[in-house]
Structure formats: structure tokens, C-alpha cells
Motif scaffolding. Structure first.
Motif, PDB file in Angstrom:
ATOM      1  N   GLY A  44     -46.846 -22.487 -18.697  1.00  0.00           N
ATOM      2  CA  GLY A  44     -46.207 -23.652 -18.118  1.00  0.00           C
ATOM      3  C   GLY A  44     -44.697 -23.598 -18.284  1.00  0.00           C
ATOM      4  O   GLY A  44     -44.095 -22.527 -18.391  1.00  0.00           O
ATOM      5  N   PHE A  45     -44.079 -24.765 -18.309  1.00  0.00           N
ATOM      6  CA  PHE A  45     -42.629 -24.846 -18.437  1.00  0.00           C
ATOM      7  C   PHE A  45     -42.223 -24.540 -19.878  1.00  0.00           C
ATOM      8  O   PHE A  45     -42.755 -25.117 -20.827  1.00  0.00           O
ATOM      9  N   VAL A  46     -41.289 -23.634 -20.030  1.00  0.00           N
ATOM     10  CA  VAL A  46     -40.850 -23.195 -21.353  1.00  0.00           C
ATOM     11  C   VAL A  46     -39.360 -23.498 -21.515  1.00  0.00           C
ATOM     12  O   VAL A  46     -38.555 -23.183 -20.638  1.00  0.00           O
ATOM     13  N   LYS A  47     -39.022 -24.120 -22.634  1.00  0.00           N
ATOM     14  CA  LYS A  47     -37.626 -24.353 -22.984  1.00  0.00           C
ATOM     15  C   LYS A  47     -37.325 -23.598 -24.269  1.00  0.00           C
ATOM     16  O   LYS A  47     -38.001 -23.773 -25.277  1.00  0.00           O
ATOM     17  N   GLU A  48     -36.310 -22.789 -24.220  1.00  0.00           N
ATOM     18  CA  GLU A  48     -35.971 -21.928 -25.354  1.00  0.00           C
ATOM     19  C   GLU A  48     -34.509 -22.130 -25.721  1.00  0.00           C
ATOM     20  O   GLU A  48     -33.629 -22.059 -24.868  1.00  0.00           O
ATOM     21  N   THR A  49     -34.238 -22.413 -26.979  1.00  0.00           N
ATOM     22  CA  THR A  49     -32.861 -22.488 -27.475  1.00  0.00           C
ATOM     23  C   THR A  49     -32.633 -21.321 -28.434  1.00  0.00           C
ATOM     24  O   THR A  49     -33.549 -20.923 -29.161  1.00  0.00           O
ATOM     25  N   PHE A  50     -31.441 -20.786 -28.437  1.00  0.00           N
ATOM     26  CA  PHE A  50     -31.191 -19.604 -29.262  1.00  0.00           C
ATOM     27  C   PHE A  50     -29.769 -19.612 -29.806  1.00  0.00           C
ATOM     28  O   PHE A  50     -28.847 -20.174 -29.216  1.00  0.00           O
ATOM     29  N   THR A  51     -29.643 -18.977 -30.969  1.00  0.00           N
ATOM     30  CA  THR A  51     -28.350 -18.722 -31.601  1.00  0.00           C
ATOM     31  C   THR A  51     -28.336 -17.266 -32.032  1.00  0.00           C
ATOM     32  O   THR A  51     -29.246 -16.815 -32.732  1.00  0.00           O
ATOM     33  N   VAL A  52     -27.328 -16.539 -31.598  1.00  0.00           N
ATOM     34  CA  VAL A  52     -27.250 -15.109 -31.881  1.00  0.00           C
ATOM     35  C   VAL A  52     -25.931 -14.813 -32.590  1.00  0.00           C
ATOM     36  O   VAL A  52     -24.862 -15.184 -32.103  1.00  0.00           O
ATOM     37  N   PHE A  53     -26.020 -14.160 -33.742  1.00  0.00           N
ATOM     38  CA  PHE A  53     -24.835 -13.665 -34.440  1.00  0.00           C
ATOM     39  C   PHE A  53     -24.727 -12.172 -34.148  1.00  0.00           C
ATOM     40  O   PHE A  53     -25.567 -11.387 -34.587  1.00  0.00           O
ATOM     41  N   GLU A  54     -23.697 -11.812 -33.394  1.00  0.00           N
ATOM     42  CA  GLU A  54     -23.547 -10.427 -32.953  1.00  0.00           C
ATOM     43  C   GLU A  54     -22.609  -9.659 -33.876  1.00  0.00           C
ATOM     44  O   GLU A  54     -21.413  -9.944 -33.952  1.00  0.00           O
ATOM     45  N   PHE A  55     -23.164  -8.692 -34.580  1.00  0.00           N
ATOM     46  CA  PHE A  55     -22.385  -7.754 -35.372  1.00  0.00           C
ATOM     47  C   PHE A  55     -22.058  -6.546 -34.490  1.00  0.00           C
ATOM     48  O   PHE A  55     -22.684  -6.354 -33.438  1.00  0.00           O
ATOM     49  N   PRO A  56     -21.112  -5.715 -34.894  1.00  0.00           N
ATOM     50  CA  PRO A  56     -20.815  -4.531 -34.075  1.00  0.00           C
ATOM     51  C   PRO A  56     -21.994  -3.569 -33.935  1.00  0.00           C
ATOM     52  O   PRO A  56     -22.091  -2.855 -32.942  1.00  0.00           O
ATOM     53  N   ALA A  59     -27.615  -7.351 -34.304  1.00  0.00           N
ATOM     54  CA  ALA A  59     -27.477  -8.782 -34.039  1.00  0.00           C
ATOM     55  C   ALA A  59     -28.613  -9.524 -34.731  1.00  0.00           C
ATOM     56  O   ALA A  59     -29.725  -8.999 -34.863  1.00  0.00           O
ATOM     57  N   TYR A  60     -28.311 -10.733 -35.177  1.00  0.00           N
ATOM     58  CA  TYR A  60     -29.329 -11.577 -35.795  1.00  0.00           C
ATOM     59  C   TYR A  60     -29.558 -12.767 -34.870  1.00  0.00           C
ATOM     60  O   TYR A  60     -28.615 -13.470 -34.499  1.00  0.00           O
ATOM     61  N   ILE A  61     -30.823 -12.986 -34.491  1.00  0.00           N
ATOM     62  CA  ILE A  61     -31.145 -14.032 -33.530  1.00  0.00           C
ATOM     63  C   ILE A  61     -32.055 -15.074 -34.161  1.00  0.00           C
ATOM     64  O   ILE A  61     -32.945 -14.755 -34.957  1.00  0.00           O
ATOM     65  N   TYR A  62     -31.779 -16.312 -33.819  1.00  0.00           N
ATOM     66  CA  TYR A  62     -32.600 -17.444 -34.257  1.00  0.00           C
ATOM     67  C   TYR A  62     -32.876 -18.281 -33.014  1.00  0.00           C
ATOM     68  O   TYR A  62     -31.952 -18.789 -32.384  1.00  0.00           O
ATOM     69  N   TYR A  63     -34.150 -18.394 -32.634  1.00  0.00           N
ATOM     70  CA  TYR A  63     -34.442 -19.166 -31.434  1.00  0.00           C
ATOM     71  C   TYR A  63     -35.748 -19.940 -31.592  1.00  0.00           C
ATOM     72  O   TYR A  63     -36.621 -19.589 -32.393  1.00  0.00           O
ATOM     73  N   THR A  64     -35.830 -21.008 -30.828  1.00  0.00           N
ATOM     74  CA  THR A  64     -37.030 -21.840 -30.801  1.00  0.00           C
ATOM     75  C   THR A  64     -37.577 -21.856 -29.383  1.00  0.00           C
ATOM     76  O   THR A  64     -36.820 -21.959 -28.415  1.00  0.00           O
ATOM     77  N   MET A  65     -38.886 -21.745 -29.265  1.00  0.00           N
ATOM     78  CA  MET A  65     -39.541 -21.777 -27.962  1.00  0.00           C
ATOM     79  C   MET A  65     -40.675 -22.784 -28.038  1.00  0.00           C
ATOM     80  O   MET A  65     -41.669 -22.576 -28.743  1.00  0.00           O
ATOM     81  N   ASN A  66     -40.470 -23.914 -27.349  1.00  0.00           N
ATOM     82  CA  ASN A  66     -41.434 -25.013 -27.376  1.00  0.00           C
ATOM     83  C   ASN A  66     -41.748 -25.449 -28.809  1.00  0.00           C
ATOM     84  O   ASN A  66     -42.899 -25.677 -29.186  1.00  0.00           O
ATOM     85  N   GLY A  67     -40.697 -25.512 -29.630  1.00  0.00           N
ATOM     86  CA  GLY A  67     -40.860 -25.969 -31.002  1.00  0.00           C
ATOM     87  C   GLY A  67     -41.202 -24.892 -32.001  1.00  0.00           C
ATOM     88  O   GLY A  67     -41.166 -25.129 -33.213  1.00  0.00           O
ATOM     89  N   GLU A  68     -41.535 -23.701 -31.546  1.00  0.00           N
ATOM     90  CA  GLU A  68     -41.881 -22.603 -32.450  1.00  0.00           C
ATOM     91  C   GLU A  68     -40.631 -21.781 -32.764  1.00  0.00           C
ATOM     92  O   GLU A  68     -39.929 -21.328 -31.866  1.00  0.00           O
ATOM     93  N   VAL A  69     -40.364 -21.590 -34.067  1.00  0.00           N
ATOM     94  CA  VAL A  69     -39.144 -20.913 -34.508  1.00  0.00           C
ATOM     95  C   VAL A  69     -39.415 -19.432 -34.735  1.00  0.00           C
ATOM     96  O   VAL A  69     -40.412 -19.057 -35.357  1.00  0.00           O
ATOM     97  N   THR A  70     -38.507 -18.606 -34.232  1.00  0.00           N
ATOM     98  CA  THR A  70     -38.567 -17.159 -34.451  1.00  0.00           C
ATOM     99  C   THR A  70     -37.160 -16.679 -34.802  1.00  0.00           C
ATOM    100  O   THR A  70     -36.179 -17.121 -34.207  1.00  0.00           O
ATOM    101  N   GLN A  71     -37.066 -15.777 -35.767  1.00  0.00           N
ATOM    102  CA  GLN A  71     -35.766 -15.246 -36.151  1.00  0.00           C
ATOM    103  C   GLN A  71     -35.923 -13.820 -36.655  1.00  0.00           C
ATOM    104  O   GLN A  71     -37.007 -13.408 -37.075  1.00  0.00           O
TER     105      GLN A  71
END
Length: 214
Positions: A44-56, A59-71
Motif C-alpha cells: 500500500g502507501f508507504v511513507k519513509e523518513t530518513f537521516t543520512v550522515f555521509e562520511f567520505p 554513510a550511516y543511515i537512520y530511517y523509519t518506514m511506516n513506523g518501523e525503524v531501521t539503521q
């Protein structure tokens, strides 16, 4: 044992610039904050928010997809790894010049070029990419916040300033008087320019007194 000569202020600043250049490899250069919205078959409809810290290098990513957190850590583009190597080499060159306490314009120029070109190379590759199977109505928005990417620019600017400061000043040489050529005298009658070896003015024919030409 011969005592070590104390470093002057300029040498210390250059040494710090080299350390900052190398240390920038180990801090995040940018932070990306954004969100994605799409429709996925079976989910169905998916809303995803993300924060990415980019090193040279990574990269370290932290995101949520429909309330589920993945990092976690993710790989970064190989081209950006080249930027990290450029910055590291630039820092080593700057520190080497600082330790020698003698300006090496060629080495510093190479260091400045590498240090200032690395952020440009890093920024030219967009690391925010999405590859979703069976996704439609996709939309994404994000903001990129510069963090450690300014460190190589600052360190490179310090090295560039040091190069320009050490360049010898160029002063205009005073005119050289060449006997018989340098037009420093004029005929006392008509004002025509003459040289000191003239006996008569070529314009009016008047005799030139010796006290005029010495």
C-alpha cells in the motif's frame, strides 16, 4: 644534544591545518534529512523518513518506514572514496611542509589543489538514490546540510594564504640612465629633447651649453 628550535606561529598554523585536513576524513561531511512517499504493491502507501550522515568513505543511515525503524552503515560511491584519499594526501603534504619549517611552494600547491578539489568531487555525486521494485507514484524531498565538508576548504584556504604570503613582493625597478640614450635633457631654447652628448640642438641648431648636459 642540540635543543629543538621553537616553531613560529606560521608553522604551528600550517601544522594544525594539516591535522584538520586529515581529521576531516573521519567526520561526516554532510547530513541529509528527507522523506519518500510511494505506493508499493502488496504494502500500500508507504511513507519513509530518513537521516543520512555521509562520511567520505561510508554513510550511516537512520530511517523509519511506516513506523518501523531501521539503521546501519551503508556503502558509499567509490568516487567519493577518491575524495577521501585526496584529502588525506593533502593533509600529509601540508604537515610535511610545516615540519620542515621551510616553504615548499610546489608541494603546498599540490596540497591545496587536492584539498579544495576533494569537496567538489564529493558534492558532485548524489548519494541519495532509491531503487524500489514494484513502486509507483514515487516522490522524494530532502535537504543536504554541510558539516565536515567545510574542513578541507578551511585547511586548504590556510595553506593557500601561506603560499601567497611567502611569495616575494615584486617592485618596479627604477629607470636606468644610459649615457647617450636616456632622454633626460632639453634644449634651453626650443625645449627639444636631447642627450648629454649633443653639442647643437637638432631642432633649432642652438649650441647646447655644457652646464646643461654636464
Amino acid at each position: 644534544m642540540r635543543p629543538r628550535e621553537p616553531r613560529d606561529k606560521s608553522t604551528k598554523v600550517m601544522l594544525i591545518a594539516g591535522i584538520v585536513m586529515i581529521a576531516s576524513v573521519f567526520v561526516p561531511w554532510t547530513m541529509i534529512i528527507g522523506e519518500s512517499n510511494y505506493y508499493r504493491k502488496g504494502a500500500g502507501f508507504v511513507k519513509e523518513t530518513f537521516t543520512v550522515f555521509e562520511f567520505p568513505l561510508v554513510a550511516y543511515i537512520y530511517y523509519t518506514m511506516n513506523g518501523e525503524v531501521t539503521q546501519g552503515w551503508i556503502e558509499i560511491f567509490p568516487v567519493r572514496s577518491i575524495a577521501a584519499v585526496m584529502v588525506f594526501v593533502s593533509g600529509l603534504l601540508i604537515m610535511r611542509v610545516a615540519r620542515r619549517r621551510k616553504t615548499n611552494a610546489r608541494m603546498l600547491t599540490i596540497a591545496v589543489i587536492l584539498g579544495l578539489a576533494a569537496p567538489t568531487l564529493f558534492a558532485s555525486v548524489d548519494n541519495v538514490t532509491v531503487s524500489l521494485l514494484q513502486a509507483s507514484d514515487f516522490s522524494q524531498s530532502y535537504s543536504i546540510i554541510p558539516l565536515g565538508v567545510v574542513l578541507p576548504i578551511v585547511a586548504g584556504g590556510i595553506a593557500l594564504y601561506h603560499i601567497l604570503k611567502e611569495l616575494p613582493s615584486i617592485e618596479a625597478a627604477p629607470p636606468t640612465r644610459i649615457p647617450g640614450v636616456y632622454m633626460a635633457y632639453r634644449c634651453p631654447v626650443c625645449g627639444y629633447p636631447i642627450t648629454r652628448d649633443y653639442l647643437y640642438c637638432p631642432n633649432c641648431g642652438s649650441r647646447i651649453p655644457r652646464e646643461i648636459t654636464g
